[in-house]
Design a protein around this motif. Structure first.
Motif, PDB file in Angstrom:
ATOM      1  N   UNK A 169       0.833  -1.202   0.000  1.00  0.00           N
ATOM      2  CA  UNK A 169       0.000   0.000   0.000  1.00  0.00           C
ATOM      3  C   UNK A 169       0.867   1.252   0.000  1.00  0.00           C
ATOM      4  N   UNK A 170       2.051   1.169   0.605  1.00  0.00           N
ATOM      5  CA  UNK A 170       2.997   2.287   0.557  1.00  0.00           C
ATOM      6  C   UNK A 170       3.505   2.476  -0.863  1.00  0.00           C
ATOM      7  N   UNK A 171       3.691   1.376  -1.583  1.00  0.00           N
ATOM      8  CA  UNK A 171       4.072   1.477  -3.001  1.00  0.00           C
ATOM      9  C   UNK A 171       3.010   2.243  -3.773  1.00  0.00           C
ATOM     10  N   UNK A 172       1.731   1.941  -3.524  1.00  0.00           N
ATOM     11  CA  UNK A 172       0.639   2.657  -4.185  1.00  0.00           C
ATOM     12  C   UNK A 172       0.678   4.141  -3.831  1.00  0.00           C
ATOM     13  N   UNK A 173       0.820   4.447  -2.546  1.00  0.00           N
ATOM     14  CA  UNK A 173       0.801   5.841  -2.089  1.00  0.00           C
ATOM     15  C   UNK A 173       1.952   6.640  -2.668  1.00  0.00           C
ATOM     16  N   UNK A 174       3.062   5.959  -2.998  1.00  0.00           N
ATOM     17  CA  UNK A 174       4.253   6.652  -3.490  1.00  0.00           C
ATOM     18  C   UNK A 174       4.252   6.856  -5.001  1.00  0.00           C
ATOM     19  N   UNK A 175       3.259   6.326  -5.716  1.00  0.00           N
ATOM     20  CA  UNK A 175       3.218   6.523  -7.161  1.00  0.00           C
ATOM     21  C   UNK A 175       3.049   8.002  -7.481  1.00  0.00           C
ATOM     22  N   UNK A 176       3.740   8.471  -8.511  1.00  0.00           N
ATOM     23  CA  UNK A 176       3.725   9.902  -8.825  1.00  0.00           C
ATOM     24  C   UNK A 176       2.332  10.403  -9.167  1.00  0.00           C
ATOM     25  N   UNK A 177       1.492   9.573  -9.786  1.00  0.00           N
ATOM     26  CA  UNK A 177       0.144  10.018 -10.127  1.00  0.00           C
ATOM     27  C   UNK A 177      -0.822   9.910  -8.955  1.00  0.00           C
ATOM     28  N   UNK A 178      -0.377   9.314  -7.845  1.00  0.00           N
ATOM     29  CA  UNK A 178      -1.218   9.178  -6.658  1.00  0.00           C
ATOM     30  C   UNK A 178      -0.902  10.294  -5.669  1.00  0.00           C
ATOM     31  N   UNK A 179       0.380  10.532  -5.411  1.00  0.00           N
ATOM     32  CA  UNK A 179       0.800  11.700  -4.661  1.00  0.00           C
ATOM     33  C   UNK A 179       0.425  11.724  -3.202  1.00  0.00           C
ATOM     34  N   UNK A 180       0.405  10.553  -2.562  1.00  0.00           N
ATOM     35  CA  UNK A 180       0.105  10.538  -1.122  1.00  0.00           C
ATOM     36  C   UNK A 180       1.375  10.491  -0.277  1.00  0.00           C
ATOM     37  N   UNK A 181       2.472  10.011  -0.844  1.00  0.00           N
ATOM     38  CA  UNK A 181       3.767   9.993  -0.165  1.00  0.00           C
ATOM     39  C   UNK A 181       4.851  10.431  -1.148  1.00  0.00           C
ATOM     40  N   UNK A 182       5.695  11.358  -0.716  1.00  0.00           N
ATOM     41  CA  UNK A 182       6.750  11.870  -1.589  1.00  0.00           C
ATOM     42  C   UNK A 182       8.020  11.034  -1.454  1.00  0.00           C
ATOM     43  N   UNK A 183       7.942   9.775  -1.829  1.00  0.00           N
ATOM     44  CA  UNK A 183       9.110   8.894  -1.854  1.00  0.00           C
ATOM     45  C   UNK A 183       9.053   8.062  -3.130  1.00  0.00           C
TER      46      UNK A 183
END
Length: 905
Positions: A725-739
């Motif tokens: 789920x962290x991988x999903x949040x970190x996707x550039x088009x998702x933009x939930x985590x800046x990593x």
């Protein structure tokens, strides 16, 4: 669940009444012979009820439900009570009865408890001499325990269990059965996971058409989330034998410890295009297994092979299914001295299946194979009765002697004061496993260290000493030849053959400091049992100002959740503080001010302390000389958050189940499960915390869902992402985590064209070696190599409120290939990171390149967003619910984070 239990009870009562009525009105039948075709040329006594008579269908003709299984075994017991006894050993989460059957000669069945007592004597050479053991071995039956259906959608073994029981009771012309009953007791656990099986059957028969389809594309063979494999809490219970978190596992372990059966077989299913697997197991083999156990498995495997050849059944051995991890149903019994193994049959996953070769397989086929293997196994045990019993006794002798000779780790000591709740949990868990654990009644010295009263002591010079060694030793090595082969395969770009995790040290999983001493420790002590309670206490219960609960263990954590649900007003200190009387309290300490609560607060605090095992200190002054005062903004009011979590596809069912279990059964706090695709459009304003367990959320949530979550976080929500789920949040088009996830680090490039090049042609090149060929065909941009499962050291930032009460160093399970670049300070903070390359590996086997690249990469990320925040775990802290050492950190992420967010209340 209460409704389920009531309905189940009513149905069972009705079935019993119907059976009793039928029995009362039916005249006795003559003992004429009848036939089954699962074991040709065998005649059966018609006084033993058949499948058709009890259930209305033949063996293997239909997939048997939990209720029908109970009916059948109860009918067998009524027909032959002198040769079969049925016992309940527990209930599933949904209230379904868990049973085992004991089958043997009338004499052996009549003397079951004496058999158990004699096995306890044989299991302890400290009280049973070699001569006494030899006398027992001459008269004792051997015993085989057959486990069925731990995975609910691995269906054939339960019907095979029913056929095995029937065959042993009804066969009239079988020398094989006669020999088994003369020399063994056969224990049958017919259904280890009734909740998962019921889920599977409900799906399967609800979707069956005019004829059952064998097409792998049909709905019949494509279960919906979460599938029937797991139990109510979606646990793979075949991995629960170390942490023992599920009631089904706990009940099974208790009864195995009681009878100590000498051979244990766990019957499973595998892919439908496969044949049948039985022992010998594949490499690697746990080094704490004995050669005698391996030899007994070989004897059993050879006898299985004889029968499979006679029946024309194909099979394989020494591939895929290893004997390394000690937490399976087939490996756990090994460490009390049994010879144990897994059997796997190609599954029909329904009543019919068409293989890739075009062969149509009926359900009766895997049922028959499991049945034949079970009988062949029981015969091998009967034929080798004295050897197996002798090897069982010798295992105990060797375990004790090995412990006595260990000059480095003879005794393990758990200093309880360092983590009172965690040490207690680990000590009582070991007692659950049958390990002898003592708790010191006074202070003592051992190997140059001083310990206070209350420390737990485990001496490996005991019958269960090898179990202690394999679960407490920091590192259990795979064979060097096996490791060498895996590195060769990796160099050839082939998949490795590691089946499961390579590390499982319980002290590391629990983050418990455990000392080792190379001698026996003598001190006044009391025995610890599985039920020994954790004693809570209130120091100065009549305090006039406040009650303080030091933060940092799960006793304090459960105190918090109980207090919140009881409506108690309390705060939590972001930093450590020292009172005027020089008492020091750690960061996270809970503060319950008397004047802020009702007049009965003292009684409430005492009640919760007693229930949770927490230590509470009453204080008569709030004067603080170091750190934040009680009225500081750094003493944050705690609120009872409403917690939601993603559920259903594409969430990983195992991660979702473990996360929900940790919240509900370890934290004792309710959570609302919401279907993942609903989160894309739902109004989440009712919730303060949302958890995304590991899963691939791209299609279910997508950019629309990410936008909905982002707006909710900005308004004061706490979003917690785990692993994938962290991988999903970190996707550039998702933009939930800046990593960003990292590609594999490579010092130099092969010079070949990258995969996916838009050019139609590339420059010519010379290839001068196979190594260069492998470099060229490899993608330039690829993920690090997949890691099956190791334990890694994690360093924790000690100056942030999110890590309050968490040790500076913890241990996490690392699985997969995701490694993240550190978060920039402009976006947030890396609050926990993997240790230096030389120290990152705590236990297990980790590829050298991964070990180097993992160093200093983030484990816990914190990113503020508006009035809320996103907290990302790069690995799953709730995996299998056995990472108890991460529970305080996960609890902070839920409850302390909710207190630090700023939603409109």
């Amino acid at each position: 669940m209460k409704i389920t239990k009531i309905i189940g009870s009513l149905v069972s009562s009705a079935m019993l009444c119907f059976s009793a009525a039928s029995q009362a009105t039916s005249p006795p039948k003559p003992a004429e012979a009848i036939k089954y075709d699962l074991w040709p040329d065998t005649q059966y006594d018609s006084r033993i009820p058949t499948h058709s008579e009890v259930l209305g269908y033949q063996a293997g003709e239909r997939i048997t439900s939990h209720g029908d299984m109970l009916r059948f075994f109860e009918a067998l017991e009524r027909a032959a009570p002198e040769r079969i006894r049925i016992f309940e050993y527990g209930r599933s989460w949904e209230g379904r009865k868990l049973i085992y059957a004991a089958i043997g000669s009338p004499e052996n069945v009549e003397n079951l408890e004496q058999f158990a007592a004699n096995m306890q004597r044989l299991a302890d050479p400290r009280i049973t001499s070699k001569k006494e053991a030899q006398s027992l071995i001459k008269t004792l039956p051997a015993s085989v325990w057959l486990e069925h259906g731990v995975h609910g959608n691995e269906i054939s073994s339960t019907d095979a269990a029913m056929m095995s029981a029937y065959h042993l009771l009804a066969a009239t012309n079988s020398p094989v059965v006669d020999e088994i009953l003369a020399n063994t007791l056969v224990f049958i656990d017919p259904m280890q996971n009734p909740d998962g099986r019921t889920r599977f059957l409900s799906f399967y028969y609800a979707n069956a058409g005019l004829s059952h389809s064998g097409d792998r594309l049909s709905v019949d063979h494509n279960e919906p989330w979460p599938r029937g494999r797991s139990n109510h809490y979606l646990f793979d219970m075949n991995r629960d034998w170390l942490a023992v978190t599920q009631p089904e596992t706990a009940g099974r372990i208790k009864i195995l410890n009681h009878f100590k059966p000498t051979v244990v077989i766990d019957l499973h299913e595998m892919g439908g295009d496969s044949s049948y697997f039985f022992v010998p197991a594949a490499d690697p083999i746990n080094p704490h297994m004995s050669q005698a156990q391996l030899a007994n498995n070989d004897l059993i495997g050879r006898n299985n092979a004889n029968y499979f050849d006679q029946f024309g059944f194909t099979y394989f051995t020494r591939e895929v299914y290893d004997a390394f991890y000690p937490g399976y149903g087939d490996s756990w019994p090994t460490f009390y001295g049994a010879s144990a193994a897994t059997y796997e049959v190609g599954s029909t996953r329904g009543e019919v299946y068409r293989t890739r070769s075009g062969e149509v397989i009926r359900y009766k086929s895997p049922v028959q194979r499991h049945f034949v293997a079970s009988m062949a196994t029981a015969e091998a045990v009967a034929q080798n009765r004295e050897k197996i019993l002798s090897d069982f006794y010798q295992y105990q002798v060797d375990a004790i002697e090995t412990g006595k000779k260990d000059r480095a780790e003879r005794t393990f000591i758990l200093p309880a004061k360092r983590d009172k709740a965690g040490s207690h949990r680990l000590a009582t868990l070991m007692a659950t496993h049958g390990v002898e654990v003592r708790q010191a009644s006074e202070g003592f010295e051992a190997c140059g260290n001083d310990y206070e009263a209350g420390a737990y002591i485990i001496d490996t010079a005991q019958p269960r000493g090898k179990f202690v060694k394999t679960t407490f030793t920091r590192q259990v090595d795979m064979a060097e030849a096996f490791i060498k082969e895996q590195e060769r395969r990796r160099a050839r770009k082939l998949n490795d053959e590691i089946y499961d995790v390579t590390a499982w040290s319980l002290p590391l999983l629990f983050n418990i400091d455990t000392d080792a001493c190379g001698r026996e420790v003598e001190v006044d002590s009391i025995a610890v049992s599985a039920d020994t309670p954790l004693q809570g206490e209130v120091i100065n219960p009549d305090a006039s100002v406040a009650y303080l609960v030091p933060w940092g263990d799960m006793a304090a954590g459960r105190f918090l959740t109980a207090a919140l649900q009881a409506g108690i007003k309390l705060k939590s200190a972001d930093q450590a503080f020292v009172l005027g009387d020089k008492q020091r309290f750690p960061a996270g300490t809970l503060i319950i001010e008397k004047k802020a609560n009702s007049s009965d607060i003292a009684a409430k605090v005492a009640g919760i302390a007693n229930k949770t095992g927490a230590t509470v200190t009453g204080v008569d002054s709030s004067w603080v000389i170091e750190g934040p005062s009680f009225g500081s903004r750094k003493a944050v009011p705690m609120t009872a958050p409403n917690i939601a979590m993603a559920w259903d596809s594409p969430t990983s069912s195992l991660s979702a189940g473990a996360t929900r279990f940790v919240l509900e059964r370890q934290f004792h706090y309710p959570v609302t499960a919401i279907r993942s695709d609903t989160l894309a459009r739902a109004d989440l304003s009712h919730y303060q915390v949302l958890i995304l367990p590991s899963g691939h959320y791209g299609d279910a949530l997508g950019e629309r869902g990410a936008s909905n979550l982002r707006q909710w976080v900005k308004q004061g929500g706490v979003l917690i992402t785990l692993a994938d789920a962290t991988r999903f949040a970190a996707q550039s088009n998702i933009g939930l985590l800046d990593v960003k996830r990292e590609y594999i680090y490579q010092e130099d490039s092969s010079g070949g064209a990258a995969n996916g090049s838009e050019q139609d042609q590339v420059d010519g090149q010379l290839i001068t070696s196979k190594a260069q060929l492998l470099d060229i065909i490899d993608s330039e941009k690829q993920s690090p190599d997949y890691v099956a499962g190791v334990l890694a050291n994690v360093e924790v930032d000690q100056e942030h409120w999110l890590t309050a009460g968490v040790n500076p160093n913890v241990v996490s399970l690392v699985v997969g290939s995701d490694i993240y670049a550190p978060m920039q300070l402009a976006s947030g903070k890396n609050l926990a990171w993997f240790a230096d390359a030389d120290k990152v590996l705590a236990s297990g086997y980790l590829w050298k390149e991964n070990q180097q690249q993992l160093a200093y990469k983030p484990f816990l990320l914190h990113q503020p967003m508006g009035k809320g925040m996103v907290i990302g775990f790069t690995q799953d802290p709730t995996s299998r619910a056995y990472l108890d050492g991460l529970n305080v950190l996960f609890m902070n992420s839920v409850f302390r984070a909710a207190a630090h967010a700023d939603p409109i209340r």
